[in-house]
Design an enzyme around this catalytic site. Structure first.
Site, mmCIF file in Angstrom:
data_model
loop_
_atom_site.group_PDB
_atom_site.id
_atom_site.type_symbol
_atom_site.label_atom_id
_atom_site.label_comp_id
_atom_site.label_asym_id
_atom_site.label_seq_id
_atom_site.Cartn_x
_atom_site.Cartn_y
_atom_site.Cartn_z
ATOM 1 N N GLY A 111 3.850 -9.714 -5.183
ATOM 2 C CA GLY A 111 4.527 -9.215 -3.979
ATOM 3 C C GLY A 111 4.045 -9.961 -2.751
ATOM 4 O O GLY A 111 2.844 -10.021 -2.477
ATOM 5 N N LYS B 20 3.197 14.819 4.282
ATOM 6 C CA LYS B 20 4.198 13.777 4.046
ATOM 7 C C LYS B 20 5.590 14.368 4.254
ATOM 8 O O LYS B 20 5.826 15.539 3.937
ATOM 9 C CB LYS B 20 4.073 13.261 2.602
ATOM 10 C CG LYS B 20 4.652 11.894 2.394
ATOM 11 C CD LYS B 20 3.662 10.794 2.701
ATOM 12 C CE LYS B 20 4.270 9.427 2.454
ATOM 13 N NZ LYS B 20 3.330 8.342 2.621
ATOM 14 N N VAL C 257 2.262 -6.862 3.276
ATOM 15 C CA VAL C 257 0.828 -6.915 2.955
ATOM 16 C C VAL C 257 0.517 -8.188 2.160
ATOM 17 O O VAL C 257 -0.456 -8.893 2.452
ATOM 18 C CB VAL C 257 0.390 -5.681 2.117
ATOM 19 C CG1 VAL C 257 -1.097 -5.757 1.801
ATOM 20 C CG2 VAL C 257 0.718 -4.389 2.851
ATOM 21 N N GLY D 35 5.210 -9.449 0.551
ATOM 22 C CA GLY D 35 5.829 -8.799 1.705
ATOM 23 C C GLY D 35 4.844 -8.625 2.843
ATOM 24 O O GLY D 35 3.974 -9.476 3.086
HETATM 25 P P1 NAD Z 1 7.278 -5.000 1.374
HETATM 26 O O1 NAD Z 1 8.526 -4.280 1.032
HETATM 27 O O2 NAD Z 1 7.135 -5.644 2.716
HETATM 28 O O3 NAD Z 1 6.980 -6.138 0.284
HETATM 29 C C1 NAD Z 1 7.069 -5.933 -1.088
HETATM 30 C C2 NAD Z 1 7.274 -7.281 -1.747
HETATM 31 O O4 NAD Z 1 7.201 -7.098 -3.152
HETATM 32 C C3 NAD Z 1 8.640 -7.913 -1.461
HETATM 33 O O5 NAD Z 1 8.483 -9.294 -1.159
HETATM 34 C C4 NAD Z 1 9.416 -7.683 -2.765
HETATM 35 O O6 NAD Z 1 10.392 -8.706 -3.002
HETATM 36 C C5 NAD Z 1 8.310 -7.758 -3.774
HETATM 37 N N1 NAD Z 1 8.563 -7.060 -5.037
HETATM 38 C C6 NAD Z 1 9.234 -5.908 -5.255
HETATM 39 N N2 NAD Z 1 9.212 -5.574 -6.549
HETATM 40 C C7 NAD Z 1 8.501 -6.541 -7.174
HETATM 41 C C8 NAD Z 1 8.101 -6.770 -8.515
HETATM 42 N N3 NAD Z 1 8.429 -5.928 -9.486
HETATM 43 N N4 NAD Z 1 7.368 -7.877 -8.798
HETATM 44 C C9 NAD Z 1 7.016 -8.746 -7.826
HETATM 45 N N5 NAD Z 1 7.377 -8.587 -6.536
HETATM 46 C C10 NAD Z 1 8.095 -7.496 -6.218
HETATM 47 O O7 NAD Z 1 6.103 -3.935 1.130
HETATM 48 P P2 NAD Z 1 4.648 -3.949 1.757
HETATM 49 O O8 NAD Z 1 4.660 -3.234 3.072
HETATM 50 O O9 NAD Z 1 4.076 -5.323 1.656
HETATM 51 O O10 NAD Z 1 3.882 -2.975 0.760
HETATM 52 C C11 NAD Z 1 3.544 -3.403 -0.554
HETATM 53 C C12 NAD Z 1 2.914 -2.238 -1.300
HETATM 54 O O11 NAD Z 1 1.749 -1.780 -0.598
HETATM 55 C C13 NAD Z 1 3.827 -1.002 -1.430
HETATM 56 O O12 NAD Z 1 3.526 -0.353 -2.639
HETATM 57 C C14 NAD Z 1 3.387 -0.126 -0.268
HETATM 58 O O13 NAD Z 1 3.639 1.234 -0.512
HETATM 59 C C15 NAD Z 1 1.902 -0.401 -0.252
HETATM 60 N N6 NAD Z 1 1.264 -0.170 1.057
HETATM 61 C C16 NAD Z 1 1.671 -0.867 2.137
HETATM 62 C C17 NAD Z 1 1.042 -0.651 3.362
HETATM 63 C C18 NAD Z 1 1.424 -1.444 4.594
HETATM 64 O O14 NAD Z 1 0.630 -1.471 5.543
HETATM 65 N N7 NAD Z 1 2.598 -2.082 4.619
HETATM 66 C C19 NAD Z 1 -0.003 0.281 3.465
HETATM 67 C C20 NAD Z 1 -0.392 0.995 2.310
HETATM 68 C C21 NAD Z 1 0.246 0.751 1.107
#
Ligand code: NAD
Length: 345
Positions: A176, A78, A180, A178
């Site tokens: 959340g 990382k 995912v 976002g």
């Molecule tokens: P993102 O930033 O696109 O979306 C996160 C969403 O969560 C946003 O809409 C934000 O407003 C909301 N949010 C933030 N804090 C919050 C809270 N306390 N309560 C409710 N909503 C809240 O992130 P993402 O890419 O969708 O990833 C989400 C999680 O999954 C993260 O922890 C990330 O590390 C993990 N993850 C993502 C991927 C991927 O492919 N994107 C892969 C592995 C792990």
């Protein structure tokens, strides 16, 4: 920093200091037992450079488990760019280019992609200096692949707990919406689940709920609201000594990284009879897609099959955990260690 490096069980750490930005760059290589190291790079302000190093080491170890957990021929690494204050514009781009040169100097021993503070657009800047980056060729947005893995996990958990993977009228809370969370909500709605959606951005939650015929709930209601399955897809640390006693779900299946505040929280969930799917297994879909297609030459079809095999992985983890009356986290970590002991397949 000396103390952190001496006490670490990983292989090595590459360090650069950027005088102009007063920023530190750390690339932590935790294990190359299964192959060259691969993991995202994050850029954020840390109180001290040591905090950045600690984060890189912890996250690199997590990647070792992630790759071993899904039996991929990659090692755990990382990158962290530890800023002393916010940077933007040309200074940010210069820093990322310098970081790209550092990655390039490792000649493939480490390849990287997006993480916190380094979105796909910023990966492109790193990619000006090195070809050892993911996310610029082929696979595209990892979010929908990660969502597919989580959805498969939710079906597997439903079969385990309720005797059928059919999600019709099963209540699922998604925290959340976002990259995912949104595709996951769409899949769940398509499968007939009764969906409750929360986002810190309440307007966004309401919009997604209206589009999918779901219910929007307050962001801080997710823990105490009754449901069958809670899917944390926002931030880490949401399962802890304070939230676990409030939970009114049968299982936790979500994409967020580092969902547990501390390892003991897996035991707390187990003692409450709540089935927990370890994050490094359940959220591996995006990493499988990105590295599978771009580094290992896998086709989209193969990658999708590999993500769907999360179902079998989870089943064997649940069986082992049940036999030992332990948390699925303990069984998943043991499984990963067995793969590391065996070495590359
Ligand atoms: P993102 O930033 O696109 O979306 C996160 C969403 O969560 C946003 O809409 C934000 O407003 C909301 N949010 C933030 N804090 C919050 C809270 N306390 N309560 C409710 N909503 C809240 O992130 P993402 O890419 O969708 O990833 C989400 C999680 O999954 C993260 O922890 C990330 O590390 C993990 N993850 C993502 C991927 C991927 O492919 N994107 C892969 C592995 C792990």
């Amino acid at each position: 920093m000396e103390h952190l490096i001496r006490g670490w069980d990983g292989e090595y750490v590459v360090v650069r200091y950027d005088r102009q930005a007063n920023a530190w760059m750390f690339i932590a290589i935790h294990s190359t037992v299964l192959g060259n190291a691969s993991g995202g790079s994050r850029m954020k302000v840390y109180d001290t450079p040591s905090d950045g190093l600690r984060d890189a080491q912890r996250l690199a170890a997590g990647m070792t488990y992630k790759w071993a957990g899904v039996d991929f021929p990659l090692g755990g690494g990382k990158g962290v760019i530890a800023l002393s204050g916010p940077v933007d514009g040309k200074e940010r781009d210069r820093l990322l280019e310098r970081y790209g040169q550092l990655v390039d100097s490792m000649r493939g021993a480490f390849s990287t992609g997006a993480d916190l503070g380094v979105g796909p657009e910023l990966v492109k800047i790193i990619g000006r200096e090195t070809t050892h980056v993911f996310g610029l060729r082929g696979a595209g947005d990892p979010g929908p692949y990660t969502a597919l893995g989580v959805f498969t996990g939710i079906e597997t958990v439903a079969a385990e707990l309720f005797g059928s993977s059919d999600l019709t009228d099963r209540t699922v809370i998604v925290q959340g919406t976002g990259d995912v969370g949104l595709p996951l909500c769409k899949k769940l709605a398509g499968a007939g689940a009764s969906l409750k959606i929360a986002d810190i951005n309440a307007e966004r939650a309401r919009g997604v709920a209206a589009e999918l015929g779901a219910e929007a709930i307050e962001a801080d209601a997710v823990y105490s609201e009754p449901c069958d399955i809670f899917a944390p897809c926002a931030v880490g640390g949401v399962l802890n000594a304070y939230t676990i006693p409030q939970l009114r779900c049968r299982a936790v299946v979500g994409s967020a990284n580092n969902q547990l505040g501390e390892t003991e929280d897996a035991t707390r969930l187990h003692q409450r009879g709540i089935l927990y799917t370890p994050d490094f297994i359940i959220n591996s879909g995006g990493a499988i897609a990105l590295c599978g297609m771009e580094a290992l030459g896998m086709s989209d079809d193969y990658v999708v099959r590999k993500i769907l095999s999360i179902r079998d992985m989870l089943k064997s983890i649940f069986d082992e955990a049940k036999q030992n009356d332990e948390s699925p986290l303990a069984a998943a970590e043991r499984r990963a260690r067995r793969v590391l002991e065996r070495g590359p397949a």
